[in-house]
Design an enzyme around this catalytic site. Sequence first.
Site, short mmCIF file in Angstrom:
data_model
loop_
_atom_site.label_atom_id
_atom_site.label_comp_id
_atom_site.label_asym_id
_atom_site.label_seq_id
_atom_site.Cartn_x
_atom_site.Cartn_y
_atom_site.Cartn_z
N GLU A 77 10.03 1.84 10.71
CA GLU A 77 11.09 3.02 10.35
C GLU A 77 10.36 4.19 10.21
O GLU A 77 9.28 4.56 9.31
CB GLU A 77 11.73 2.47 8.90
N LYS A 109 0.92 -1.14 -0.25
CA LYS A 109 0.09 0.05 0.08
C LYS A 109 0.84 1.14 0.07
O LYS A 109 1.53 1.71 0.92
CB LYS A 109 -0.93 0.00 1.45
P1 NAD Z 1 2.30 8.60 7.35
O1 NAD Z 1 2.57 7.87 8.39
O2 NAD Z 1 1.27 9.66 7.42
O3 NAD Z 1 2.00 7.53 6.17
C1 NAD Z 1 2.86 6.47 5.74
C2 NAD Z 1 2.11 5.45 5.28
O4 NAD Z 1 1.09 4.78 6.17
C3 NAD Z 1 1.24 5.99 4.11
O5 NAD Z 1 1.02 4.90 3.20
C4 NAD Z 1 -0.23 6.03 4.70
O6 NAD Z 1 -1.38 5.85 4.13
C5 NAD Z 1 -0.19 4.81 5.78
N1 NAD Z 1 -0.77 4.92 7.00
C6 NAD Z 1 -1.12 6.34 7.79
N2 NAD Z 1 -2.09 5.76 8.63
C7 NAD Z 1 -2.01 4.30 9.06
C8 NAD Z 1 -2.74 3.65 9.53
N3 NAD Z 1 -3.58 4.07 10.65
N4 NAD Z 1 -2.79 2.12 9.58
C9 NAD Z 1 -1.93 1.66 8.37
N5 NAD Z 1 -1.32 2.72 7.61
C10 NAD Z 1 -1.46 4.14 7.81
O7 NAD Z 1 3.76 9.25 6.86
P2 NAD Z 1 4.01 10.11 5.59
O8 NAD Z 1 3.75 11.44 5.92
O9 NAD Z 1 3.76 9.38 4.21
O10 NAD Z 1 5.70 10.20 5.64
C11 NAD Z 1 6.39 10.95 6.54
C12 NAD Z 1 6.98 10.31 7.64
O11 NAD Z 1 7.97 9.09 7.41
C13 NAD Z 1 7.93 11.15 8.49
O12 NAD Z 1 7.77 11.25 9.90
C14 NAD Z 1 9.35 10.28 8.10
O13 NAD Z 1 10.26 10.73 9.04
C15 NAD Z 1 8.93 9.04 7.95
N6 NAD Z 1 9.96 8.42 7.03
C16 NAD Z 1 10.78 7.26 7.81
C17 NAD Z 1 11.78 6.83 7.15
C18 NAD Z 1 12.59 5.95 7.97
O14 NAD Z 1 13.24 4.93 7.19
N7 NAD Z 1 12.86 5.82 9.25
C19 NAD Z 1 11.82 7.00 5.83
C20 NAD Z 1 11.19 7.77 4.93
C21 NAD Z 1 10.18 8.41 5.82
#
Ligand code: NAD
Length: 489
Positions: A246, A173
């Site tokens: 992550e 997803k």
């Molecule tokens: P997000 O948490 O909003 O979304 C990430 C993914 O999770 C999306 O596909 C989203 O649809 C899904 N998601 C959201 N809520 C969910 C739920 N309740 N259940 C299951 N899936 C759900 O994050 P974002 O805005 O897409 O990305 C930015 C974040 O990602 C930042 O905090 C960044 O630091 C982190 N990030 C971490 C790494 C790493 O390797 N540590 C790498 C890239 C980004």
Amino acid sequence: MEKYGLYINGEWVNSTSGETFESINPATEEVIGIFQKGNKEDVKSAVEAAESAFEKWSSAPPPVRGEILFKATEILKTEKERLGKLVTTEMGKVIAEGLGDVQEAIDIFEYMAGEGRRLLGHTSTSELHDKFSMTVRRPVGIAGLITPWNFPIAIPAWKLSAALICGNTVVLKPASDTPLCAVELVKILERAGLPKGVINMVTGSGEEAGTEIATNNRIRVLSFTGSKDAGEFVLKNAGIKRVGLELGSKNPVIIMDDADIKLAVDGCIWGGFGTTGQRCTAASRVIVHKNVKEKFEKIFVERAEALTLGNGIESSTNVGPLINEKAVEKSQKYVDIGNKEGARILCGGEKAKIDGRGFFYKPTVFTDVKPDMKIAQDEIFGPVVSILEASSLEEAIKICNSVEYGLSSAIYTNNIRNAFKAIEKIDTGITYINASTIGAEVHLPFGGVKSTGNGTREAGIEGINEFTDTKTVYFDYSGRLQRAQIDVE
Ligand code: NAD
């Protein structure tokens, strides 16, 4: 406007609800495609397809699986230019970084394809006579992969390549801000000859499609990259399955008074404003020794002010847009908080439009930031860098470790002792010496400590641990009953 399907059991299909959503170019606000809003039922169909494909795929010799990944690598190479432009158009990062995103996918597919000829276990001695022991790796089962938008090709590629080479089947997803990049990656795997059902993709919201992936107990391993809040939610609701997280970070750069200041400025500009600050490894805190703070600040601010904001597709652009309006509001909210907290703004601090459009925010630098201020603690995920002062390496390291996160860190110093102390004492999963906090290479493990994750690592040799189960094998060729711990002589 082109409409794209969900990918289930080798077919591109509409969601059962019939609902759709749009993906938008963040530089121009133009719609670039229409996507299916997959729901729980769609995820269940995807899981079923992954389940039926599992037996055959998991039984294929790993080098045979590797052949398909090599083929995908070759296709990615020939499509690099087109996909790089797509990354920039859909996600906003400047074109050099868009191409870099694709290159990272090429690198990880090539690396993991080669892993098909290793997938190493280990052999060991036995405490008994005529007995041999070893470990072998087995696929875990169906892998649920949930990915963010900031590396829209690279992060899905990291997870897919590792999950697939290990013999798992997959339900992916992708983030709703960058579904087209994921669609294109799936099409490449389809062209490379991945059998139907081995990869399934459901676009849709985190709340609905994501939650079903997290909670579905036929999915045996969940690999999640995203925000801390969503990560905590999936971990709490995942039941008994392996979960790899992550999450976010607040990465520090230490600049000591013996550092090459020009090199440090280069690193802080790249780490702080590259990808418009939207990297999990972004250098959002710069901790400068008091003896060089004024000098560093002057050059750093001059350089930040000179950065050209614009559409990342133009080669003259240094800093592209943020992903969406919400991200612009978030950066603005933190700038307002920083001002209220008593930090001093040196440049930026404003939203912007280019030709009246786009989700832009000016590169922003705060100084006189104290370690406990919110702008020094929270992940902003925008082009906002905080400068903090330290009088010694010990104080700088204490500031580094004063946040809840721990992904990446950097130190600029020409003193070997400082470098080794930083490696030893900074609580992060990655530390760079005389280089910025960003720039991971795929053959090395990637991941963080504290609230950045739960200890799993992606990429490198450790990247396959997430997607394999270890079986321990005891092979007794003595021809008699031997009792461990009892018949030892
Ligand atoms: P997000 O948490 O909003 O979304 C990430 C993914 O999770 C999306 O596909 C989203 O649809 C899904 N998601 C959201 N809520 C969910 C739920 N309740 N259940 C299951 N899936 C759900 O994050 P974002 O805005 O897409 O990305 C930015 C974040 O990602 C930042 O905090 C960044 O630091 C982190 N990030 C971490 C790494 C790493 O390797 N540590 C790498 C890239 C980004």
